[in-house]
Design an enzyme around this catalytic site. Structure first.
Site, PDB file in Angstrom:
ATOM      1  N   LYS A 286       0.856  -1.184   0.000  1.00  0.00           N
ATOM      2  CA  LYS A 286       0.000   0.000   0.000  1.00  0.00           C
ATOM      3  C   LYS A 286       0.895   1.238   0.000  1.00  0.00           C
ATOM      4  O   LYS A 286       1.806   1.357   0.814  1.00  0.00           O
ATOM      5  CB  LYS A 286      -0.905  -0.017   1.233  1.00  0.00           C
ATOM      6  N   GLU A 373     -19.244  -6.149   9.864  1.00  0.00           N
ATOM      7  CA  GLU A 373     -20.230  -5.403  10.634  1.00  0.00           C
ATOM      8  C   GLU A 373     -21.265  -6.309  11.301  1.00  0.00           C
ATOM      9  O   GLU A 373     -21.671  -6.055  12.442  1.00  0.00           O
ATOM     10  CB  GLU A 373     -20.940  -4.393   9.727  1.00  0.00           C
ATOM     11  N   ARG A 401     -25.372  -2.659   6.883  1.00  0.00           N
ATOM     12  CA  ARG A 401     -24.980  -4.032   6.586  1.00  0.00           C
ATOM     13  C   ARG A 401     -25.272  -4.970   7.757  1.00  0.00           C
ATOM     14  O   ARG A 401     -25.198  -6.195   7.604  1.00  0.00           O
ATOM     15  CB  ARG A 401     -23.484  -4.083   6.257  1.00  0.00           C
TER      16      ARG A 401
END
Length: 635
Positions: A286, A373, A401
């Site tokens: 990243k 979640e 969600r």
């Protein structure tokens, strides 16, 4: 326009078909130009940064080898799709990303035919790509479908639901899943899967043996090869956990270096010709290619405009006002110090939800569930069953969600779980996928829930205290960004449940403000001589005050940073109807539409929730109010 003198190859690419005219030997240089242009562009506009730098080579190779948009590439966690947008005709405008009328920050089907599936949440790519692959096979076409999942998205259960389905189908779908493994989400990736992948990528000897075994086996559909393959998989399973994917029915390849263009071309070209479900594991960094981003992958996940030569430099000047997230983070640490039963939970949003300080001060009471979640909410429910007091810190859009878990596992059982809901209402630049426009509507209809919306920093602190001290499911919902500048204070005392506060005494109309619209409503109310009430509670409503105001006022105006349909204002009308009271009520809120990406201020103005919009709506409904206010001011 892309500067041809600085980016001679990239400037010639208006669509992937232009990229495919290059020799394969030019891809490395093209990727380098793409990375340089990405750094320059995001430096000007701000936006998601680190994850995009990590997929430059992979994106270049995918569009080179696949006939996009005829072949489908489905991106997960869409904040890694900037290189994709640059290569698919939006390079000249990428500097407008997140701006009003600019390039969308995530893949968006209506923006480009190359954006095959809209995404803002994570872990949806495999399901969507599988659906495309199945539909294509039923139509008898040979279109290829690729799902690129990464930046922590493989930690969510939905990804495994899709893998389980795809790998177990009688008619094998032609599907390539690329696991872009950078060991990060927004923060460091957490959990057993991350540790497993780390073991995978850390043993080069076993991986070399593994790839050698594949070459030795040859065609997996021949009888002897199937027998030897089963023996090989059992042997590998003792050492390399890659068999997780193969046991689920995927042919696993990797891991390979996701920044090695030649290796990517060779491997993906081979996989493109194979039938059935394939999984390619690539290792990326990243922030690749920009040293500061590689060294601070959290800080450079998403950035404001900055000078690439200097990096992110704090701007001098007066200290900015604390955000509602800051108020929550401070409160969480203070309440945790006062009550050892408090446990903090976040689904991979430590920084965004304000839990950094809490995670350091109370590490044994801090739980990051990764991008999960549903699990986060039911985990909290289980904690509450044993007498703990869990606080689930979550964005409004991500709570959607876990709605079933909120209803089924928390509310039905009346469990003592508190939801601290960040980014409620208009969010702005991230667009519809990240907007929190629906939460008051979907929360107020749930039995046993108590729902609050603070109007400033001090109210946020008071209502957080109130929610925490209440026994049962509670939610405090607050907006993105800074508040009004009111000091939050350090109190741990709450307020009386279901009681509002009158902020301005007036006549004719009562403006009932729920949360963030209060400051604008107060300016309008003071100018027009109207009563303004800070409602505080969406559920339960302050029934006593509403009925009292109904006896002394000609009408109500409800204001909320939420869709009007089924929102807090609807609750006021329902109460009046139940009491047999007939009076005009004007509901001001967000439209029955998904708003585009723009600043929060622009979107509130479009919805008529700024001072000018509120005033105009009131005077349109009650045109004589203005004259009465003018006479009052003169007298």
């Amino acid at each position: 326009m892309i500067d041809a003198s600085r980016y001679p190859r990239l400037s010639r690419i208006k669509a992937p078909e232009d990229l495919r005219k290059f020799e394969a030997s030019a891809l490395r240089a093209t990727a380098d130009e793409l990375r340089g242009y990405l750094i320059e562009s995001v430096g000007k506009s701000g936006g998601h940064f680190g994850a995009n730098l990590g997929v430059v080579e992979l994106t270049t190779v995918l569009h080179y080898l696949y006939n996009t948009p005829e072949d489908r590439i489905v991106w997960d966690v869409g904040h890694q799709a900037y290189p994709h947008k640059i290569l698919t005709g939006r390079g000249d405008r990428i500097h407008t990303v997140k701006q009003k009328d600019g390039v969308a920050p995530f893949p968006k089907r209506e923006e480009s035919e190359f954006d095959t599936f809209g995404v803002g949440h994570s872990s949806t790519s495999i399901s969507a790509a599988l659906g495309m692959a199945v539909a294509n096979q039923l139509e008898g076409n040979d279109r290829r479908v690729v799902a690129v999942i990464g930046d922590g998205a493989m930690t969510a259960g939905m990804a495994y639901e899709a893998l389980n389905h795809a790998g177990g189908m009688d008619t094998e779908p032609n599907l390539l899943v690329i696991l872009n493994d950078n060991r990060m989400s927004i923060s460091e990736a957490v959990g057993g899967l991350t540790q497993m992948l780390g073991r995978m990528t850390g043993n080069r000897t076993l991986n070399a043996l593994r790839e050698g075994g594949k070459k030795l086996l040859g065609d997996k559909d021949k009888g002897p090869a199937r027998f030897v393959r089963r023996w090989e998989e059992h042997w590998k399973g003792m050492f390399v956990p890659s068999t997780l994917f193969e046991e689920m029915g995927f042919h696993y390849t990797g891991p390979i270096d996701g920044h090695d263009v030649d290796a990517l071309v060779s491997t993906i070209k081979t996989l493109k010709g194979l039938k059935g479900p394939q999984l390619l594991h690539v290792i990326t960094t990243k922030g690749k290619g920009y040293g500061r981003a590689e060294g601070d992958q959290i800080g450079y996940h998403a950035v404001s405009p900055f000078d690439p030569d200097q990096g992110i430099v704090p701007k001098p000047g007066t200290a900015k006002k604390p955000t509602y997230t800051d108020v929550f983070g401070d409160w969480l640490c203070d309440m945790a110090a006062a009550d050892t039963k408090l446990l903090g939970i976040t689904p991979a949003m430590r920084e965004g939800s304000g839990l950094v300080a809490f995670s350091k001060q109370f590490p044994e009471r801090y739980f990051d569930t990764a991008i999960a979640e549903q699990h986060a909410v039911t985990l909290a429910a289980g904690m509450a069953c044993e007498g703990a007091k869990p606080v689930v810190a979550i964005y409004s859009t991500f709570l959607q969600r876990a709605y079933d878990q909120l209803v089924h596992d928390v509310a039905i059982q009346k469990l003592d779980v508190m939801f601290a809901i960040d980014r409620g209402g208009v969010v702005g630049p991230d667009g519809a996928t990240h907007a929190g426009n629906l939460d008051l509507s979907f929360l107020r209809c749930v039995p046993n829930m108590m729902v609050m919306a603070p109007s400033d920093e001090h109210e946020a602190r008071l209502l957080l205290n109130t929610a925490y001290r209440h026994e049962g499911p509670t939610a405090v919902r607050y907006p993105r960004g800074s508040g009004t500048g009111v000091a939050a204070g350090d109190s741990l005392e709450g307020v009386e449940i279901g009681k509002s506060v009158t902020r301005h005494e007036g006549t004719r109309l009562a403006l009932l403000a729920f949360g963030a619209p209060l400051p604008a409503a107060l300016k309008v109310g003071e100018a027009l001589g109207l009563t303004v009430v800070d409602m505080r509670f969406v559920k339960p409503l302050d029934r006593e005050r509403i009925l009292a105001l109904a006896r002394t006022h000609d009408g109500f105006v409800t204001l909320e940073d939420n869709v009007v349909a089924g929102g807090a204002g609807s609750g006021v009308s329902e109460l009046l109807s139940a009491e047999g009271i007939v009076m005009p009520v004007l509901h001001l809120g967000l439209p029955d539409a998904f708003q585009h990406h723009a600043s929060r201020e622009d979107l509130l103005a479009e919805a008529g929730l700024d001072v000018d919009g509120i005033r105009a709506a009131i005077l349109k409904r009650w045109p004589d109010i203005n004259q009465a206010a003018a006479r009052s001011a003169q007298g």
